[in-house]
Motif scaffolding. Structure first.
Motif, PDB file in Angstrom:
ATOM      1  N   LEU A 130       5.302  -4.345  -6.265  1.00  0.00           N
ATOM      2  CA  LEU A 130       4.241  -4.987  -5.483  1.00  0.00           C
ATOM      3  C   LEU A 130       3.055  -4.046  -5.280  1.00  0.00           C
ATOM      4  N   GLY A 131       3.344  -2.807  -4.897  1.00  0.00           N
ATOM      5  CA  GLY A 131       2.293  -1.806  -4.679  1.00  0.00           C
ATOM      6  C   GLY A 131       1.562  -1.454  -5.955  1.00  0.00           C
ATOM      7  N   LEU A 132       2.322  -1.332  -7.055  1.00  0.00           N
ATOM      8  CA  LEU A 132       1.714  -0.989  -8.347  1.00  0.00           C
ATOM      9  C   LEU A 132       0.809  -2.114  -8.841  1.00  0.00           C
ATOM     10  N   PHE A 134       0.845  -1.201   0.000  1.00  0.00           N
ATOM     11  CA  PHE A 134       0.000   0.000   0.000  1.00  0.00           C
ATOM     12  C   PHE A 134       0.884   1.256   0.000  1.00  0.00           C
ATOM     13  N   PRO A 135       1.398   1.637  -1.165  1.00  0.00           N
ATOM     14  CA  PRO A 135       2.299   2.795  -1.219  1.00  0.00           C
ATOM     15  C   PRO A 135       1.573   4.092  -0.851  1.00  0.00           C
ATOM     16  N   ALA A 136       2.246   4.929  -0.053  1.00  0.00           N
ATOM     17  CA  ALA A 136       1.641   6.193   0.376  1.00  0.00           C
ATOM     18  C   ALA A 136       1.529   7.163  -0.795  1.00  0.00           C
ATOM     19  N   ASN A 137       2.467   7.077  -1.735  1.00  0.00           N
ATOM     20  CA  ASN A 137       2.476   7.961  -2.896  1.00  0.00           C
ATOM     21  C   ASN A 137       2.623   7.108  -4.150  1.00  0.00           C
ATOM     22  N   ALA A 192       6.550   4.485  -8.475  1.00  0.00           N
ATOM     23  CA  ALA A 192       7.091   4.164  -9.801  1.00  0.00           C
ATOM     24  C   ALA A 192       8.621   4.152  -9.805  1.00  0.00           C
ATOM     25  N   PHE A 193       9.235   4.779  -8.804  1.00  0.00           N
ATOM     26  CA  PHE A 193      10.712   4.794  -8.776  1.00  0.00           C
ATOM     27  C   PHE A 193      11.307   4.623  -7.376  1.00  0.00           C
ATOM     28  N   ARG A 194      10.442   4.491  -6.348  1.00  0.00           N
ATOM     29  CA  ARG A 194      10.959   4.278  -4.993  1.00  0.00           C
ATOM     30  C   ARG A 194      10.134   3.224  -4.260  1.00  0.00           C
ATOM     31  N   VAL A 202       8.978 -22.093   5.274  1.00  0.00           N
ATOM     32  CA  VAL A 202       7.908 -21.087   5.325  1.00  0.00           C
ATOM     33  C   VAL A 202       8.443 -19.702   4.979  1.00  0.00           C
ATOM     34  N   THR A 203       9.613 -19.349   5.565  1.00  0.00           N
ATOM     35  CA  THR A 203      10.184 -18.017   5.335  1.00  0.00           C
ATOM     36  C   THR A 203      10.591 -17.841   3.877  1.00  0.00           C
ATOM     37  N   ALA A 204      11.183 -18.879   3.276  1.00  0.00           N
ATOM     38  CA  ALA A 204      11.593 -18.797   1.865  1.00  0.00           C
ATOM     39  C   ALA A 204      10.381 -18.609   0.958  1.00  0.00           C
ATOM     40  N   THR A 205       9.297 -19.348   1.268  1.00  0.00           N
ATOM     41  CA  THR A 205       8.073 -19.233   0.465  1.00  0.00           C
ATOM     42  C   THR A 205       7.459 -17.844   0.600  1.00  0.00           C
ATOM     43  N   ALA A 206       7.371 -17.359   1.842  1.00  0.00           N
ATOM     44  CA  ALA A 206       6.727 -16.062   2.089  1.00  0.00           C
ATOM     45  C   ALA A 206       7.580 -14.898   1.595  1.00  0.00           C
ATOM     46  N   SER A 207       8.882 -14.956   1.861  1.00  0.00           N
ATOM     47  CA  SER A 207       9.736 -13.816   1.508  1.00  0.00           C
ATOM     48  C   SER A 207      10.034 -13.742   0.025  1.00  0.00           C
ATOM     49  N   SER A 208       9.873 -14.867  -0.708  1.00  0.00           N
ATOM     50  CA  SER A 208      10.094 -14.811  -2.160  1.00  0.00           C
ATOM     51  C   SER A 208       9.022 -13.958  -2.842  1.00  0.00           C
ATOM     52  N   VAL A 209       7.883 -13.768  -2.157  1.00  0.00           N
ATOM     53  CA  VAL A 209       6.824 -12.889  -2.689  1.00  0.00           C
ATOM     54  C   VAL A 209       7.338 -11.457  -2.828  1.00  0.00           C
ATOM     55  N   GLY A 210       8.110 -11.028  -1.832  1.00  0.00           N
ATOM     56  CA  GLY A 210       8.586  -9.648  -1.853  1.00  0.00           C
ATOM     57  C   GLY A 210       9.950  -9.477  -2.481  1.00  0.00           C
TER      58      GLY A 210
END
Length: 532
Positions: free
Chosen positions: A220-222, A174-177, A182-184, A407-415
């Motif tokens: 992810l936010g976009l 959920f990006p604030a801006n 688009a670049f940060r 679990v951590t590898a599966t979850a963190s690969s999303v980000g």
């Protein structure tokens, strides 16, 4: 053939016909070859670019270039990466908005649910393969002498807490801006704040998390915004049609740009691969020292990409997965050269739609999501790396720690960022979660340029096969709906006929009684008249 004076004579016309036919046969073979070359020219050129790049890199290595000269040598490859990255933002946003808006809410929810389940299951399987291979091959056992200083590597700074890593994942969703996204992206850093003195008068400091915005697109936010925005446009109905058409047109124009960029890919890839070979100072020492780790990671990618994913595709579609994958050689080669799932997205969308006939609505909805959240290849090498570092430090992992790695590898690969070396930071999250030292991460970084190539190929293969499975499921649903509509039409006719004539089957009579009870006598009479 004709007879003349009792003798059989060969007709000259028929001889000419035979010659013409032979000529046509030769011509058709030539045409087939030309057609094959025209259709696969880009694939042939791209694969040739990789091979020529390897040879070029080996030649230039012996010239002892300065750092500045290496930068100039890598320039054509840098231009390819810049062009591909330039197209990612409009491609992801427009394709997801038009994809989400073109599917109705029910099918969107169903397809989205299947896609998320597919991504999670395949990533969990990949993590399991990575951990299993690491325990079988034991890449870190007996390699205690191997450390960062021996190879002259720089240390990697990873002081991020596991909790903050997952909180940052939620914040980036959920990006604030939206413009800044688009670049940060958002990342947590720490600063030491004085909180008072102890009894001896020593100042006490406390580590406080502080939000920073490092450069790098917040994909992810976009992705989340584009999906929700597409659904909102669909809900608007007629009012949203114009904006949907705008995004569709924007998306088509972007795909035209992609098709132009694709012709620069072979040339750019040649210098990307060549420059990477030139940059490495002592490839032989690295490969021999970390050979078992590289072997375990690449073998995991071969098993998952060559066996598991094709089997899952076959299980759903009952079609040959390798004929599907043969149409995707160009994106796979691009993935191998660029090491970036995001940079491969433009060519992947083009080939999946044109070569494999996947519905545009499906591919443009699912592929951008897959490029962001589906990282099967990354999960494999991260799990191998975590076990490798544990073995390197002679630490026995218990069942709880192994489960945490999965679990951590599966979850963190999303980000994980869909960029070169994006998975290294994710390994740090896994190591922090199971309490392992992160100072050996520079070993991973040293050979990441080798492992990351097969990693990215498996990542994009998982996305492509997922799109193929969803396309098949969608087609089956459409067939069922079409059959249902035909049956409904038959039932309507049966109802009308029963009203006119009582002598029909008991089933149809039952249907008539049920439906006739709901109608007024006048409506029933009109129905009978219209049929008669």
């Amino acid at each position: 053939m004709e007879k003349k004076n009792g003798h059989t004579m060969t007709d000259s016309v028929s001889t000419d016909d035979i010659l013409e036919k032979n000529g046509k046969k030769k011509k058709s073979c030539k045409d087939k070859l030309m057609r094959f070359l025209n259709r696969n020219m880009l694939v042939i050129m791209t694969v040739s670019g990789v091979l020529v790049g390897v040879g070029l890199g080996m030649m230039v290595r012996n010239m002892n270039l300065t750092r500045a000269q290496m930068t100039y040598f890598a320039f054509p490859g840098e231009m390819l990466l810049r062009m591909l990255k330039m197209i990612i933002l409009p491609l992801v946003v427009c394709s997801l908005i038009s994809g989400a808006a073109s599917l109705d809410t029910r099918s969107l929810g169903k397809l989205g649910g299947i896609a998320v389940s597919y991504f999670l299951v395949t990533t969990l399987i990949a993590s399991g393969i990575g951990v299993s291979l690491a325990f079988i091959i034991k890449p870190g056992v007996g390699a205690g002498a191997l450390n960062t200083n021996n190879l002259g590597l720089e240390s990697v700074n990873t002081n991020k807490e596991t909790t903050d890593s997952f909180l940052d994942l939620a914040r980036n969703l959920f990006p604030a801006n939206l413009v800044a996204a688009a670049f940060r992206s958002y990342a947590t850093d720490y600063k030491m704040v004085a909180v008072g003195n102890d009894t001896n008068g020593t100042i006490l400091y406390q580590k406080v998390p502080v939000g920073t915005e490092p450069d790098g697109m917040n994909i992810l936010g976009l992705v989340l915004f584009a999906m929700v925005f597409g659904v909102a446009l669909r809900k608007l109905g007629e009012e949203g049609e114009e904006l949907i058409r705008f995004f569709n047109a924007f998306n088509e124009a972007t795909m035209v740009l992609v098709s132009w960029i694709m012709w620069y890919v072979p040339f750019g890839i040649m210098f990307l691969v060549g420059s990477k070979i030139v940059e490495m100072e002592d490839v032989v020492l690295l490969v021999t020292s970390l050979g078992k780790y590289i072997f375990a990671s690449v073998l995991g990618h071969i098993i998952h990409g060559g066996v598991i994913l094709p089997l899952i595709y076959f299980g759903f579609t009952r079609k040959n997965p390798f004929s599907f994958l043969s149409g995707l050689i160009t994106p796979f080669t691009t993935a191998f050269a660029t090491c970036s799932s995001s940079a491969t997205l433009p060519s992947m969308m083009k080939c999946v739609e044109e070569n494999n006939g996947v519905d545009k609505r499906i591919s443009r909805f699912i592929l951008p999501i897959g490029a962001t959240v589906n990282m099967d290849g990354a999960a494999i090498f991260q799990c191998v790396a975590a076990v490798f570092i544990a073995q390197l430090n002679n630490i026995e992992l218990n069942a709880g720690q192994i489960f945490t790695i999965l679990v951590t590898a599966t979850a963190s690969s999303v980000g994980a960022a869909g960029i070169p070396a994006g998975g290294i930071i994710t390994i740090a999250i896994i190591l922090e979660a199971i309490g392992l030292p992160t100072n050996d991460l520079s070993l991973m970084l040293a050979v990441d340029w080798i492992v990351d190539r097969t990693t990215t190929v498996v990542n994009v293969e998982g996305d492509a096969l997922g799109a193929g499975i969803l396309h098949h499921i969608n087609q089956q649903e459409m067939k069922k709906q079409h059959l249902g509509e035909e049956l409904a039409e038959v039932l309507v006719e049966a109802v009308a006929n029963t009203q006119a004539d009582e002598e029909t089957s008991p089933l149809v009579t039952h249907q008539t009684l049920g439906s006739a009870g709901d109608q007024s006598p006048r409506e029933s009479a009109e129905a009978i008249e219209s049929v008669l």
